[in-house]
Write a protein that holds these residues in place. Structure first.
Motif, PDB file in Angstrom:
ATOM      1  N   GLY A  32       0.820  -1.202   0.000  1.00  0.00           N
ATOM      2  CA  GLY A  32       0.000   0.000   0.000  1.00  0.00           C
ATOM      3  C   GLY A  32       0.852   1.250   0.000  1.00  0.00           C
ATOM      4  N   ALA A  33       2.006   1.154   0.618  1.00  0.00           N
ATOM      5  CA  ALA A  33       2.897   2.299   0.721  1.00  0.00           C
ATOM      6  C   ALA A  33       4.299   1.798   1.045  1.00  0.00           C
ATOM      7  N   MET A  34       5.245   2.660   0.824  1.00  0.00           N
ATOM      8  CA  MET A  34       6.627   2.363   1.209  1.00  0.00           C
ATOM      9  C   MET A  34       7.115   3.478   2.121  1.00  0.00           C
ATOM     10  N   TYR A  35       7.953   3.112   3.060  1.00  0.00           N
ATOM     11  CA  TYR A  35       8.336   4.024   4.129  1.00  0.00           C
ATOM     12  C   TYR A  35       9.866   4.094   4.260  1.00  0.00           C
ATOM     13  N   TRP A  36      10.328   5.242   4.701  1.00  0.00           N
ATOM     14  CA  TRP A  36      11.703   5.389   5.185  1.00  0.00           C
ATOM     15  C   TRP A  36      11.639   5.753   6.674  1.00  0.00           C
ATOM     16  N   TYR A  37      12.484   5.080   7.449  1.00  0.00           N
ATOM     17  CA  TYR A  37      12.669   5.367   8.857  1.00  0.00           C
ATOM     18  C   TYR A  37      14.160   5.587   9.103  1.00  0.00           C
ATOM     19  N   ARG A  38      14.480   6.106  10.261  1.00  0.00           N
ATOM     20  CA  ARG A  38      15.884   6.219  10.650  1.00  0.00           C
ATOM     21  C   ARG A  38      16.019   6.004  12.146  1.00  0.00           C
ATOM     22  N   GLN A  39      17.214   5.572  12.530  1.00  0.00           N
ATOM     23  CA  GLN A  39      17.505   5.364  13.942  1.00  0.00           C
ATOM     24  C   GLN A  39      18.905   5.851  14.251  1.00  0.00           C
ATOM     25  N   ALA A  40      18.976   6.889  15.068  1.00  0.00           N
ATOM     26  CA  ALA A  40      20.263   7.396  15.520  1.00  0.00           C
ATOM     27  C   ALA A  40      20.725   6.578  16.725  1.00  0.00           C
ATOM     28  N   ALA A  41      22.022   6.592  16.944  1.00  0.00           N
ATOM     29  CA  ALA A  41      22.600   5.828  18.049  1.00  0.00           C
ATOM     30  C   ALA A  41      21.958   6.249  19.377  1.00  0.00           C
ATOM     31  N   GLY A  42      21.477   5.286  20.123  1.00  0.00           N
ATOM     32  CA  GLY A  42      20.897   5.555  21.430  1.00  0.00           C
ATOM     33  C   GLY A  42      19.491   6.113  21.409  1.00  0.00           C
ATOM     34  N   LYS A  43      18.893   6.172  20.223  1.00  0.00           N
ATOM     35  CA  LYS A  43      17.541   6.728  20.104  1.00  0.00           C
ATOM     36  C   LYS A  43      16.603   5.711  19.479  1.00  0.00           C
ATOM     37  N   GLU A  44      15.312   5.978  19.621  1.00  0.00           N
ATOM     38  CA  GLU A  44      14.328   5.103  19.010  1.00  0.00           C
ATOM     39  C   GLU A  44      14.248   5.352  17.507  1.00  0.00           C
ATOM     40  N   ARG A  45      13.804   4.323  16.800  1.00  0.00           N
ATOM     41  CA  ARG A  45      13.598   4.481  15.363  1.00  0.00           C
ATOM     42  C   ARG A  45      12.472   5.465  15.131  1.00  0.00           C
ATOM     43  N   GLU A  46      12.667   6.357  14.146  1.00  0.00           N
ATOM     44  CA  GLU A  46      11.649   7.365  13.858  1.00  0.00           C
ATOM     45  C   GLU A  46      11.293   7.356  12.375  1.00  0.00           C
ATOM     46  N   TRP A  47      10.056   7.654  12.134  1.00  0.00           N
ATOM     47  CA  TRP A  47       9.545   7.718  10.761  1.00  0.00           C
ATOM     48  C   TRP A  47      10.081   8.959  10.054  1.00  0.00           C
ATOM     49  N   VAL A  48      10.420   8.805   8.776  1.00  0.00           N
ATOM     50  CA  VAL A  48      10.968   9.901   7.991  1.00  0.00           C
ATOM     51  C   VAL A  48      10.007  10.320   6.872  1.00  0.00           C
ATOM     52  N   ALA A  49       9.554   9.347   6.086  1.00  0.00           N
ATOM     53  CA  ALA A  49       8.725   9.687   4.930  1.00  0.00           C
ATOM     54  C   ALA A  49       7.945   8.471   4.472  1.00  0.00           C
ATOM     55  N   THR A  50       6.834   8.740   3.784  1.00  0.00           N
ATOM     56  CA  THR A  50       5.966   7.706   3.222  1.00  0.00           C
ATOM     57  C   THR A  50       5.568   8.090   1.817  1.00  0.00           C
ATOM     58  N   ILE A  51       5.538   7.101   0.936  1.00  0.00           N
ATOM     59  CA  ILE A  51       4.960   7.302  -0.380  1.00  0.00           C
ATOM     60  C   ILE A  51       3.977   6.175  -0.634  1.00  0.00           C
ATOM     61  N   GLY A  52       2.736   6.543  -0.953  1.00  0.00           N
ATOM     62  CA  GLY A  52       1.721   5.563  -1.271  1.00  0.00           C
ATOM     63  C   GLY A  52       1.782   5.162  -2.731  1.00  0.00           C
ATOM     64  N   THR A  53       1.324   3.959  -3.035  1.00  0.00           N
ATOM     65  CA  THR A  53       1.351   3.524  -4.427  1.00  0.00           C
ATOM     66  C   THR A  53       0.376   4.320  -5.275  1.00  0.00           C
ATOM     67  N   SER A  54      -0.544   5.039  -4.612  1.00  0.00           N
ATOM     68  CA  SER A  54      -1.426   5.939  -5.348  1.00  0.00           C
ATOM     69  C   SER A  54      -0.813   7.320  -5.519  1.00  0.00           C
ATOM     70  N   GLY A  55       0.375   7.521  -4.939  1.00  0.00           N
ATOM     71  CA  GLY A  55       1.101   8.771  -5.129  1.00  0.00           C
ATOM     72  C   GLY A  55       1.130   9.706  -3.936  1.00  0.00           C
TER      73      GLY A  55
END
Length: 115
Positions: A32-55
């Protein structure tokens, strides 16, 4: 099963740019969508961006205006163009999808922003 493989990370100076890539093992139209997340050292993973297959596209406030998410449907790829990078963008970046009720993650690619 879905395999995701990220690439494109590295060391860049503040203000520089990088483009991350994520190759999916199946058609991105099966998600349905694709996501980018990131995780810095010592921190929780956080959401960065989403793109849906519908745009539809959404960004976290911290990257809005600097990062651009896109896909190449013919290659089953998702990209994250990162401009005006800051030291606080340093993290391991992961792409992710949901498929058939499960969440899948790539192995991550390290981005280090430092002079």
């Amino acid at each position: 099963q879905v395999q995701l493989v990220e690439s494109g990370g590295g060391l860049v100076q503040p203000g520089g740019s990088l483009r991350l890539s994520c190759a999916a093992s199946r058609s991105i139209f099966s998600f349905g969508a694709m996501y980018w997340y990131r995780q810095a050292a010592g921190k929780e993973r956080e959401w960065v961006a989403t793109i849906g297959t519908s745009g539809g596209i959404n960004y976290a406030d911290l990257v809005q205006g600097r990062f651009t998410i896109s896909t190449d449907n013919t290659k089953n790829m998702v990209y994250l163009q990162m401009n005006s990078l800051k030291p606080e963008d340093t993290a391991v970046y992961y792409c992710s999808v949901r498929h058939s009720g499960s969440r899948y993650w790539g192995q991550g690619t390290q981005v280090t922003v430092s002079s």
